[in-house]
Design an enzyme around this catalytic site. Structure first.
Site, mmCIF file in Angstrom:
data_model
loop_
_atom_site.group_PDB
_atom_site.id
_atom_site.type_symbol
_atom_site.label_atom_id
_atom_site.label_comp_id
_atom_site.label_asym_id
_atom_site.label_seq_id
_atom_site.Cartn_x
_atom_site.Cartn_y
_atom_site.Cartn_z
ATOM 1 N N HIS A 28 58.899 -52.615 5.970
ATOM 2 C CA HIS A 28 59.062 -51.393 6.764
ATOM 3 C C HIS A 28 60.481 -50.859 6.686
ATOM 4 O O HIS A 28 60.709 -49.654 6.643
ATOM 5 C CB HIS A 28 58.696 -51.666 8.223
ATOM 6 C CG HIS A 28 57.256 -52.046 8.395
ATOM 7 N ND1 HIS A 28 56.255 -51.115 8.461
ATOM 8 C CD2 HIS A 28 56.643 -53.256 8.477
ATOM 9 C CE1 HIS A 28 55.084 -51.727 8.601
ATOM 10 N NE2 HIS A 28 55.300 -53.025 8.601
ATOM 11 N N ASN B 291 47.934 -63.146 10.555
ATOM 12 C CA ASN B 291 48.458 -62.231 11.577
ATOM 13 C C ASN B 291 47.645 -60.939 11.624
ATOM 14 O O ASN B 291 47.430 -60.308 10.598
ATOM 15 C CB ASN B 291 49.927 -61.913 11.289
ATOM 16 C CG ASN B 291 50.786 -63.164 11.407
ATOM 17 O OD1 ASN B 291 51.241 -63.521 12.491
ATOM 18 N ND2 ASN B 291 50.970 -63.844 10.288
ATOM 19 N N ALA C 9 51.998 -55.316 16.419
ATOM 20 C CA ALA C 9 53.033 -54.399 16.923
ATOM 21 C C ALA C 9 52.753 -52.946 16.546
ATOM 22 O O ALA C 9 53.634 -52.103 16.609
ATOM 23 C CB ALA C 9 54.400 -54.824 16.417
ATOM 24 N N HIS D 77 44.938 -56.062 10.237
ATOM 25 C CA HIS D 77 44.767 -55.640 11.630
ATOM 26 C C HIS D 77 43.281 -55.371 11.822
ATOM 27 O O HIS D 77 42.857 -54.272 12.182
ATOM 28 C CB HIS D 77 45.641 -54.420 11.954
ATOM 29 C CG HIS D 77 47.107 -54.751 11.940
ATOM 30 N ND1 HIS D 77 47.743 -55.357 12.996
ATOM 31 C CD2 HIS D 77 48.045 -54.608 10.974
ATOM 32 C CE1 HIS D 77 49.024 -55.551 12.681
ATOM 33 N NE2 HIS D 77 49.226 -55.114 11.460
ATOM 34 N N ASP E 279 57.573 -58.244 5.316
ATOM 35 C CA ASP E 279 57.195 -57.446 6.490
ATOM 36 C C ASP E 279 58.446 -57.134 7.319
ATOM 37 O O ASP E 279 58.379 -57.016 8.545
ATOM 38 C CB ASP E 279 56.135 -58.179 7.330
ATOM 39 C CG ASP E 279 55.410 -57.261 8.315
ATOM 40 O OD1 ASP E 279 55.629 -56.038 8.277
ATOM 41 O OD2 ASP E 279 54.638 -57.788 9.144
HETATM 42 FE FE FE Z 1 51.169 -55.559 10.360
#
Ligand code: FE
Length: 360
Positions: free
Chosen positions: A44, A199, A121, A175, A253
């Site tokens: 990110h 995750n 998040a 996700h 990440d």
């Molecule tokens: Fe993620």
């Protein structure tokens, strides 16, 4: 005991020392490991900037920062936010022209078409149902740079995955609350990637193998954050043994605090508290990481005992295969881009070379 010659940004040739050509500037890497540079498929931000800033400073800063972390190219990664903010970020990235440093190879769009059950998040307020029209529009305004999309396959009515294939975008389950069966069906239609294993996904259960079970047993490429926090060293080792370096993709990440001191930072409109190696929302939810690729490499070697060839596969070659770039990236071969990293025997990063130029 080998030499490698870079000319005009490319690997011209290599061979054993007795045939070493006597030309140009020499970097002595005796006893070290010369590898194709890492390709980050999920990052990110770093050094204070984030792809969602929708600002050219993002490109400048991240391109300059990544060589020091062992990465030579990356997919700029967006996240779930109000759709206008995602559009702004994509339009900013559409204007990208390579200048120097690490090279952006495209965009990884994480969300907003994900599951409200596993937002991590990503701000659940802005989650949307997968929409064929919307993704055509987003791909269009990004200048066709979206290479990979993290979405929830169980929310797809069947048309979204079709649209991704038509747009030449890699579909990634992430996700997501998808069951093993849903994912097997999606795989038959082209699903080929899984976002940050363990995750933001349905876990492993002995009567419903879930997204984790699918990751273990499918043909898909699987992202792994080897920071010891998003998954413990034991679970990294388990993933390595079961999924093998043929399918694992090392990612960081990382968010904007990578390379900066502890404190409070923004991630997609939410406040993240960074302390040591951890980045968390106020409620304790893990929120991106501050992991660097060179630390990921050290951890992977420590947690699994893997060799350098495995590191090359997981950090460079597999991403290059997925992006269709193995003529130029993720490999050491004649004519490929001279994107190289040099690690010493203690796995300390010594040099990073991009397009034949030394950046670290
Ligand atoms: Fe993620």
């Amino acid at each position: 005991d080998h030499w490698l010659l870079c000319t005009d940004g490319r690997i011209e040739d290599f061979g054993p020392m007795e045939s070493c050509p006597d030309v140009g500037e020499v970097i002595d890497a005796k006893g070290m490991n010369v590898l194709p540079g890492a390709i980050e498929m999920h990052i990110h931000g770093a050094d204070g900037v984030d792809a969602m800033d929708a600002d050219m400073e993002y490109i400048e800063k991240i391109s300059e920062h990544l060589p020091g972390t062992g990465s030579t190219s990356f997919l700029a990664t967006t996240m779930t936010a109000p759709i206008e903010d995602i559009e702004r970020a994509l339009m900013n990235l559409a204007d990208y022209r390579y200048v120097a440093g690490a090279r952006m190879l495209g965009i990884h769009q994480e969300g907003p078409f994900i599951s409200k059950k596993h937002p991590g998040a990503q701000d659940p307020k802005h989650i949307l149902v997968p929409d064929r029209e919307a993704i055509h529009h987003l791909q269009d305004i990004s200048g066709n740079q979206i290479r990979l999309i993290t979405y929830a396959p169980e929310e797809d009515d069947g048309e979204f995955l079709d649209a991704l294939k038509a747009l030449d975008t890699i579909p990634s389950a992430g996700h997501t609350d998808a069951t093993f069966e849903t994912l097997k069906q999606a795989q038959a239609l082209g699903l080929s990637h899984v976002t940050h294993l363990y995750n933001g996904m349905r876990g492993l259960h002995h009567r419903e193998p879930g997204t984790v079970g699918f990751s273990y047993m499918s043909d898909a490429y699987v992202e792994l954050i080897s920071d010891g926090i998003h998954s413990t060293p034991e679970m990294v080792k388990l993933a390595f043994d079961v999924i093998t370096p043929d399918r694992l993709v090392m990612i960081t990440d990382a968010m904007r605090a990578q390379g900066l001191p502890d404190g409070e930072y923004d991630l997609g409109g939410q406040t993240v508290h960074v302390a040591g190696k951890e980045a968390r929302l106020a409620d304790g939810t893990l929120a991106g990481s501050v992991l660097t690729m060179k630390q990921a490499v050290r951890n992977m070697r420590e947690f699994t005992g893997c060799g350098w060839t495995d590191i090359v596969r997981m950090s460079a070659y597999n991403p290059a295969v997925e992006l269709g770039l193995t003529d130029s990236k993720g490999v050491i071969r004649k004519g490929a881009d001279a994107d190289l990293v040099i690690y010493d025997e203690d796995a300390d990063l010594k040099h990073t070379i991009i397009g034949g130029k030394m950046y670290f």
